[in-house]
Design a protein around this motif. Structure first.
Motif, mmCIF file in Angstrom:
data_model
loop_
_atom_site.group_PDB
_atom_site.id
_atom_site.type_symbol
_atom_site.label_atom_id
_atom_site.label_comp_id
_atom_site.label_asym_id
_atom_site.label_seq_id
_atom_site.Cartn_x
_atom_site.Cartn_y
_atom_site.Cartn_z
ATOM 1 N N ASP C 39 0.812 -1.229 0.000
ATOM 2 C CA ASP C 39 0.000 0.000 0.000
ATOM 3 C C ASP C 39 0.838 1.269 0.000
ATOM 4 O O ASP C 39 0.587 2.205 0.760
ATOM 5 C CB ASP C 39 -0.951 0.001 1.214
ATOM 6 C CG ASP C 39 -1.826 -1.252 1.230
ATOM 7 O OD1 ASP C 39 -2.197 -1.717 0.138
ATOM 8 O OD2 ASP C 39 -2.121 -1.761 2.323
ATOM 9 N N LYS C 42 2.652 4.076 2.830
ATOM 10 C CA LYS C 42 2.097 3.596 4.106
ATOM 11 C C LYS C 42 2.841 2.371 4.612
ATOM 12 O O LYS C 42 3.195 2.277 5.786
ATOM 13 C CB LYS C 42 0.634 3.219 3.911
ATOM 14 C CG LYS C 42 -0.336 4.279 4.336
ATOM 15 C CD LYS C 42 -1.727 3.667 4.416
ATOM 16 C CE LYS C 42 -2.763 4.749 4.658
ATOM 17 N NZ LYS C 42 -4.114 4.251 4.468
ATOM 18 N N GLU C 46 4.903 1.912 8.007
ATOM 19 C CA GLU C 46 4.391 0.934 8.966
ATOM 20 C C GLU C 46 5.164 -0.380 8.938
ATOM 21 O O GLU C 46 4.729 -1.373 9.536
ATOM 22 C CB GLU C 46 2.890 0.694 8.676
ATOM 23 C CG GLU C 46 2.061 1.963 8.842
ATOM 24 C CD GLU C 46 0.647 1.837 8.257
ATOM 25 O OE1 GLU C 46 0.286 0.728 7.831
ATOM 26 O OE2 GLU C 46 -0.063 2.864 8.246
ATOM 27 N N ARG C 72 -3.181 6.228 -0.781
ATOM 28 C CA ARG C 72 -2.768 7.613 -0.595
ATOM 29 C C ARG C 72 -2.106 7.774 0.769
ATOM 30 O O ARG C 72 -2.429 7.071 1.716
ATOM 31 C CB ARG C 72 -3.996 8.547 -0.643
ATOM 32 C CG ARG C 72 -4.708 8.566 -1.951
ATOM 33 C CD ARG C 72 -4.411 9.872 -2.728
ATOM 34 N NE ARG C 72 -4.545 9.595 -4.176
ATOM 35 C CZ ARG C 72 -5.720 9.448 -4.804
ATOM 36 N NH1 ARG C 72 -6.845 9.591 -4.153
ATOM 37 N NH2 ARG C 72 -5.752 9.185 -6.093
ATOM 38 N N LEU C 73 -1.202 8.722 0.846
ATOM 39 C CA LEU C 73 -0.563 9.035 2.128
ATOM 40 C C LEU C 73 -0.825 10.492 2.463
ATOM 41 O O LEU C 73 -0.661 11.372 1.624
ATOM 42 C CB LEU C 73 0.951 8.791 2.007
ATOM 43 C CG LEU C 73 1.740 8.915 3.319
ATOM 44 C CD1 LEU C 73 1.438 7.718 4.222
ATOM 45 C CD2 LEU C 73 3.228 8.988 3.037
ATOM 46 N N GLU C 74 -1.228 10.764 3.690
ATOM 47 C CA GLU C 74 -1.437 12.162 4.056
ATOM 48 C C GLU C 74 -0.087 12.877 4.131
ATOM 49 O O GLU C 74 0.924 12.285 4.492
ATOM 50 C CB GLU C 74 -2.108 12.318 5.423
ATOM 51 C CG GLU C 74 -3.332 11.483 5.640
ATOM 52 C CD GLU C 74 -2.993 10.095 6.134
ATOM 53 O OE1 GLU C 74 -2.815 9.928 7.351
ATOM 54 O OE2 GLU C 74 -2.870 9.174 5.291
ATOM 55 N N ARG C 77 2.132 12.532 7.312
ATOM 56 C CA ARG C 77 2.904 11.309 7.504
ATOM 57 C C ARG C 77 4.138 11.278 6.610
ATOM 58 O O ARG C 77 5.141 10.649 6.927
ATOM 59 C CB ARG C 77 2.017 10.100 7.241
ATOM 60 C CG ARG C 77 0.799 10.070 8.183
ATOM 61 C CD ARG C 77 0.260 8.683 8.321
ATOM 62 N NE ARG C 77 1.239 7.772 8.909
ATOM 63 C CZ ARG C 77 1.082 6.444 8.918
ATOM 64 N NH1 ARG C 77 0.010 5.911 8.377
ATOM 65 N NH2 ARG C 77 1.990 5.670 9.467
#
Lengths: 341, 341, 341, 341
Positions: C39, C42, C46, C72-74, C77
């Motif tokens: 993903d 992310k 993680e 998607r990544l904010e 982050r």
């Protein structure tokens, strides 16, 4: 013999293959003359036609659409045609008329036949909903297009953990949704024949996600509708068959699934791509055989009949029988599609 | 219930769809356990198998080939299996065996069934030559591949004023040649069922050229052969069915047409591309339905039977009936393809 | 070397081909170890990753989507990742990170690179709008899907004397509309780069009908919009690029054309089918080459770079350059598509 | 202006797209008159031509082959044409001639240009071997057809533990083999540019099988040949380029691999299907652009030139440069394909 051919109703892949086959069989096999009426029954009434020889049908076997054009005819003008059926044939020197079309066209064909016109019908419907024949051409192509779309959508759905809702053709009969759903491995299939239970659909999809699966695909016929009370919606209008009809079940179902399940859901409305383009081999063969047998029937003077596929054979069946009832998806066919997770 | 599944004989598109459907129906619908034997009956004899759960069949619906592998089995080892049929089932805890295969496989299935094994067969042949079923899966895909090739070849043939000879599969039955020839608009179709007259073929092609047409396409089954004396050739060998067999009828026919007609003629031998790759929607649906019904038959303990398509329905027919005779192209089907110029 | 790979942003056909190529080149060519993050970024943050060996990438070359997932990544982050870039690499033992993605991903890649991470980017966008490379993979597949739809729609449009409006992907760059419009022979092409004049479009279509043509097809990018005042509409919202945006230009344009020209007009919104499914040969080759060269760049320690196609060659270009501006359709390319009637 | 267009040499998908584009641009954009010569330069010499208006090119964009026909011209007749080049133009009122063809045609075009004829060439070769342009149309379609065949063959090879040897086009340049081999995931790729080492090929395949893989696919250009001494063979004939040539490398390689490795190996010779049929979107766009720019060049009186793709742009390059040397696969492109297992 002088044979007239016309195409009426919505177009569907294979129409040109029938026209070509009629010309080949009639001209080469029997030395007939063939004329093609433009824009369906309109062309017949308005005497707009052209001669169809071998050159006129060269290269059209694999082409979608219809070289003759197609158009709707108002009821009034059909009655007019019936009133002058024999006269019309006399004037045009027609020994046989081969109308290619769906339920409406075949009903008109039957009326003209009853009025004395020498008619052999050829059934055509993308929806496969004519009861007198095992299959109609165009259907296999439509299912193929929808299946390819489902194949494509699965990969993108999986990558993004999405639910895809694919709306396919089928107002009153769910054959396209059933077969493309099975072929494309849809996890839910919604047909017009049976109101779907939104709760059950959600449950099944949630169970998939809980098993670690990353996506789900639902295939929904445009004429499908939720069971009473299962999905909040503004009351739809009631159509001529007494079914409740919605516009945009695909869009609405996607929105509802997203809301309930909490995963992105995207609708894809396949629309007219299902009825255009090159017919599959299956449809070309069926259309070619229908054309061949329609000419033979005309020569045997078996009028008031329609070509039909029964098993592997082409049979002639009375037009009356052909249009008596819509062939919808029976319960046992739905069950076959149910264990697909 | 514990259900075994295996694939035997030549592969064909749709095998994986059957396997997947068997697993879905058995596991989800009945809570069964399914095991898959590797490399056909060999895996059964050698106890090489693996458990097939939902994950094992995920994503295989649209994949050609077979995830279980396939292999030939010598007659001796089959007899051995028959001698120990019940023992084998007992040892493996098998409540039903679903072999998917062609004529040879179904004959073996029948022998195992007679020897006491609980068998439900699923017919498979790219050639469509099993008489007890209207169609077999894989055939539609093969016809589609061959038809696409014919479509492609027509344009290049026309540009260069050539004759194209396309050799397709079909040793003893000419269904692929018949249907792809009709769908692809071949001007000549040569089938194993009836020796072709080379003179007539030449005449027809020459007539085409004399009408101003710039090319011709002939579709020939690999098992087709010229009528005695119609084409000079070294005597071919006689096969087990008493038919004279040639290698390379496509190549030889192209050479002969070029020599006689005086136009460039090119052979294209389609070969194995016809049996590989993604199955068509039609084949996926048929394969899925066969798998579903085979599991149901097992649960109803209708053994010694085989799934079959009859019209739009799936029926169970005795294995004995299924393998009694080869389904070849009848005369009336050939006639339907004759008026194509 | 230990190489990490991830896919971010919207999926597009060819992602799996890059992943496979990276693994082949790194493992077979260099004896490297490759890990894939799940993903997108992310998974990196993680620590969700898995080892990718030859078996892990077996059979994925022709599969759409991405086996690694994408998300998607904010922004927050991402900043966090940048703050701990070197630490993260140390902890994971990463010698190189190969992020595959579009503009957003490559911008993130550049930030990580600036923060000290050894990054080689691989560009990916279905829209073909990254300026540093002649083409991106996925685009050819999308154009192919849209072109096939246009081909299909032409036959049905012609049979019914209709106007078809096909909406394809492309919010800010109209490459898909341009190339599928040219390839599918659309009579009008509307791009986001230049507001279209509805009057001119109508005029051109009317002229077609007046010449006896029976249909017209318009290909419109989802981001296209009419020139100020040329089409009555409720004011759209302004997006981040300052462009006015509409939802559903396809639907609105069809309605408007029908109203003005007085012929049936039907919209078809292709949607997600354009980004799923088997990549074309072109896209597989380009993706494979990108993967190969990204690994080579990592071994040469050319970090902060991105693979790019220039003519027939793959080059490394600075990430900074790659994301500096959107590649839109220039005026001279639009002109090439204008004479199509 | 009066513009003549002709197609010469082997046909390839996209020829009709060029013709259509020339007519559209010349007639609609400039008000020119366009005539099409039949059967290449022959039609020019024999004054066999027809007027090409918008109707003449309607519907041909997606059709393979060439509506103008194509034929070889003997050298003697070309010299004759050169001797009367200006006279010929005067007589026909030709302001520009646009020959579309491969190396031979472009060489002829250059001779005619040197002799005073106003010529703008359009390059065409399925083999992609013209050095002055990044790509030629037709190539992408051929690679697509070959890749689809490889995809299909992999599934059947895997099911039967076979080696498949696929022979694709390419006598002197291996581009089709290289790109379809990469796109189709072939495990070995043999090109005309570099004699292949049979031992190495066997070793690689055996290693695959030893790793538990169940099949291997080799993609071989028709012009590929084994390194001296690496494969026992009867000495082939030497062609005009000094290369040793074989007929049937595919067949011979399959036989040899089967003998050495002890696994079934099957050859598939794709042949003419690679050059027929509907062009891909890529080829249609390239062909359309070439046609557009050729007309523009004629209007700017840039004669003795040829259209060429450079990056994303169409450029005009001198015919002399175009035909100076064959574009073969360079060493670095071969290396990119080597790590594929």
């Amino acid at each position: 013999m002088r044979i007239g051919v016309l195409t009426a109703g919505g177009d569907c892949p294979g129409l040109n293959a029938v026209i070509r086959s009629v010309v080949h069989r009639a001209v080469v096999g029997h030395g007939d003359e063939v004329i093609g009426f433009e824009d369906g029954f309109k062309g017949l009434l308005e005497r707009r036609y052209r001669k169809l020889d071998l050159d006129a049908v060269s290269g059209i076997l694999s082409r979608g659409g219809t070289i003759l054009g197609s158009a709707r005819l108002e009821r009034g003008r059909l009655d007019e045609a019936c009133d002058h059926a024999e006269e019309l044939c006399g004037e045009l020197g027609l020994d046989a008329l081969l109308p290619i079309g769906g339920e409406g066209t075949l009903t008109a064909a039957r009326m003209l036949s009853d009025a004395g016109m020498p008619v052999v019908g050829v059934p055509k419907t993308i929806d496969n909903d004519i009861s007198a024949t095992d299959r109609t051409f165009g259907f296999d192509t439509a299912v193929g297009v929808a299946t390819e779309a489902l194949d494509r959508l699965k990969t993108t759905a999986e990558s993004h953990q999405r639910i895809m809702v694919v709306e396919v053709m089928g107002r009153h009969a769910g054959w396209i949704a059933l077969e493309s759903g099975m072929a494309g491995g849809a996890h839910g299939i919604c047909l017009p024949e049976r109101p779907f239970q939104l709760d059950k659909l959600c449950e099944m999809i949630e169970e998939r996600f809980s098993r670690g699966k990353k996506f789900a695909v639902v295939c929904v016929a445009e004429g499908a509708h939720p069971a009473e009370g299962s999905m909040p919606y503004e009351k739809g209008r009631i159509d001529q068959y007494g079914h409740e009809r919605f516009t945009g079940i695909g869009n609405r179902l996607a929105a509802e699934l997203e809301r309930r399940i909490g995963k992105e859901a995207r609708p894809v409305i396949l629309g007219h791509v299902q009825r255009g383009g090159t017919p599959t081999a299956f449809d070309r063969v069926l259309a070619t055989r229908f054309g061949w047998h329609a000419v033979e029937a005309a020569h045997r003077r078996e009028f008031g009949m329609m070509t039909a596929l029964r098993g592997n054979d082409i049979r002639l069946v009375p037009l009356a029988e052909a249009v008596s009832e819509l062939k919808t998806v029976p319960e046992h066919r739905m069950r076959e599609a149910e264990s697909v997770y």
